[in-house]
Structures are given as C-alpha cells and as structure tokens.
Design a protein around this motif. Structure first.
Motif, PDB file in Angstrom:
ATOM      1  N   ASP A 128      -3.680  -1.940  -0.234  1.00  0.00           N
ATOM      2  CA  ASP A 128      -4.142  -2.539  -1.534  1.00  0.00           C
ATOM      3  C   ASP A 128      -4.376  -3.993  -0.957  1.00  0.00           C
ATOM      4  O   ASP A 128      -3.332  -4.661  -0.402  1.00  0.00           O
ATOM      5  CB  ASP A 128      -3.325  -2.242  -2.539  1.00  0.00           C
ATOM      6  N   TRP A 147      -8.473  -8.894  -6.915  1.00  0.00           N
ATOM      7  CA  TRP A 147      -9.134  -7.719  -7.594  1.00  0.00           C
ATOM      8  C   TRP A 147     -10.062  -8.505  -8.844  1.00  0.00           C
ATOM      9  O   TRP A 147      -9.579  -9.413  -9.277  1.00  0.00           O
ATOM     10  CB  TRP A 147      -8.218  -6.957  -8.235  1.00  0.00           C
ATOM     11  N   TYR A 154      -3.144  -0.748 -12.637  1.00  0.00           N
ATOM     12  CA  TYR A 154      -3.341  -0.428 -11.368  1.00  0.00           C
ATOM     13  C   TYR A 154      -5.014   0.103 -11.210  1.00  0.00           C
ATOM     14  O   TYR A 154      -5.645   0.456 -12.341  1.00  0.00           O
ATOM     15  CB  TYR A 154      -2.473   0.799 -10.858  1.00  0.00           C
ATOM     16  N   ARG A 192      -3.484  -8.340  -5.819  1.00  0.00           N
ATOM     17  CA  ARG A 192      -4.027  -7.990  -7.050  1.00  0.00           C
ATOM     18  C   ARG A 192      -4.778  -9.217  -7.583  1.00  0.00           C
ATOM     19  O   ARG A 192      -5.657  -9.372  -8.389  1.00  0.00           O
ATOM     20  CB  ARG A 192      -2.994  -7.585  -8.169  1.00  0.00           C
TER      21      ARG A 192
END
Length: 277
Positions: A126, A132, A208, A129
């Motif tokens: 990943d 994102w 998530y 965050r």
C-alpha cells in the motif's frame, strides 16, 4: 464505530485452501510467495510471515476440482509492508514462476499470478494513506494502470522471504450476484462499499480501500464447491465487536455457528466466513 458497522481495526486473518497436492502448493507459497512454514503434517500446512499464520493448506485428493460455474476465490492478496518487499516478490516471480499481471491501483502496486492449483494470488504493498484520493461520494479512488516495474525491481532488497508484518490485506471473491453480496457484507456484516468497478464491489471496515472484493466478471452461477477456498477469516478487535456483528447477521436471517476459535457464517454463495477477536 457504531453498532451497525465493523470497527476500523478489523482486518483479514487466515485464509484456508483445499488442494490436491499439498507438497507442490506448499513449495510455491514458500519459495515463490516467500511465506514461512509454521506447521506441517501429512495433510496440512500452515504458513505465514514467521510470526503470524496467514494461510492454511489442506490436502484432499477426493474433493473434485471447483466447477467452472461455481463461486469462490478470485485471489488471496498478501500485503507486504514496503515497496522493497514487493520488489523481492517480483524477483522471485520472474525467476521461478510466471506473472499473470501487474497493476498500479493508485492506492497500491500489485503483482498477480496463480498457484499450482489454479488459485489466484496477489502480492501488493500500500502507498501511504496520505497519498490516497477520496471520491466525491466519500469512497477511495482506485484504478488499474500500468505498473512501474522498473521502480519496483530497483526497490528490491534481495530477501528470499516476506518481511515481518506481511499479512493478508484482502480477499477477492467471485460471486453469483453483487446485490446479494452487498446485502451480506455491507448491510448485515457491517462493511462499507469503498468503491465500485463495472461488475465489482470493494468493501472494507473503516476507511481501508478494501478487505473484501466481490466480482461477477466470470459469470459464476452456482454456489461455491470443490477444491479451492475453504474459508477465510476476519479478525475484530474485541469480543463485543464479534457479538455485535453476529447480532446483525442473525437479525438479517443468516445462521451463525459458534466454533472453538470464534464464529462461522456462510455468505449467499456458500463461502464460509470466520469471525474472531
């Protein structure tokens, strides 16, 4: 968290597969994926990152292959904690196996292949965050774009095994009906739809990108059966959260069975889900 939703600390636990040739499949997950064998008996193997069990394999030569029409596993997605871990996985795959695809999903970078039994496998990491992007409806922006394979290779560290902290980030299922899957995983279980593609839903606890994917791309039309996915597990942070999830599921008409290490419930396609704290 409210009583209608899974806690954001929820994550995927173990995934269990039934296979015909335990030795061959175990060797793949050890040497190619890079998992560590935690336990091995005549008909069962447990693998993980050296600390936490992630995958259980059970040999059963009498179980037939999964019918082409049957719902079941699309892929198990092993999440490594760094781009370097993904680079190591790419080196192992290119040196010892065969890739079926690669992708940049904006939130993550991913490699795809199939194990010797035909089960789909994703290995990914990943992005932070903070990178994102949110969609106008409050979901997460995902896409399928070309992978910077050169950059991933350059990040490799030369490790033969997955790093500590590797886990199962999500499980992607092939289902017969997206509305039925949404009614189970979203409305009853308490996940949230984070994004949709044509013919697919991506659901998560908290924010998530997804813990469970569900698609109808291959037009599966019958319940899960045959070899392949036996069950998968969601780990919740407390017993109270498990109880609340069970209450929601039972209130929606799904039968919940108490087991030694948690509870079990079957989704609309006959896929067995375990819940434990």
């Amino acid at each position: 968290m409210d009583d209608e939703s899974l806690p954001p600390e929820t994550g995927v636990g173990r995934v269990a597969l039934t296979v015909r040739n335990l030795g061959e499949v175990t060797e793949f997950y050890e040497s190619v994926v890079g998992l560590v064998v935690h336990e091995r008996t005549g008909e069962r193997a447990v693998l993980g990152d050296g600390e936490t069990a992630l995958l259980e394999l059970r040999e059963d030569r009498s179980t037939p292959e999964r019918p082409r029409s049957a719902a079941g596993l699309f892929h198990t997605a092993f999440r490594v904690p760094s781009r370097g871990g993904l680079g190591d996985a790419l080196e192992r795959l290119e040196g010892q196996w065969r890739l079926s695809g690669t992708a940049d999903h904006l939130v993550s970078e991913a490699l795809y292949c199939r194990d010797p039994a035909g089960n789909g496998v994703e290995i990914y990491w990943d992005r932070p965050r903070s990178a994102w992007e949110e969609t106008p409806d409050g979901g997460v922006r995902m896409a399928t774009e070309p992978l910077d394979a050169t950059g991933v290779r350059q990040a490799a560290t030369g490790e033969a095994a997955v790093p500590a902290g590797t886990d199962v980030g999500h499980v992607h299922l092939e289902v017969t009906d997206l509305d039925a899957a949404r009614a189970f995983y979203d409305d009853a279980l308490g996940m949230t739809v984070r994004t949709t593609y044509d013919g697919a839903l991506f659901l998560a606890a908290g924010e998530y990108h997804h813990h469970v994917g569900a698609n109808v791309w291959n037009e599966r039309s019958t319940p899960a059966s045959g070899r392949g996915l036996d069950w998968f597990e969601l780990c919740l942070p407390t017993e109270d959260a498990v109880t609340a999830a069970c209450d929601r599921l039972e209130g929606a008409g799904y039968a919940v069975e108490v087991a030694r290490d948690g509870v079990r419930v079957t989704d609309p396609d006959g896929i067995e889900l375990h819940l434990r704290s």
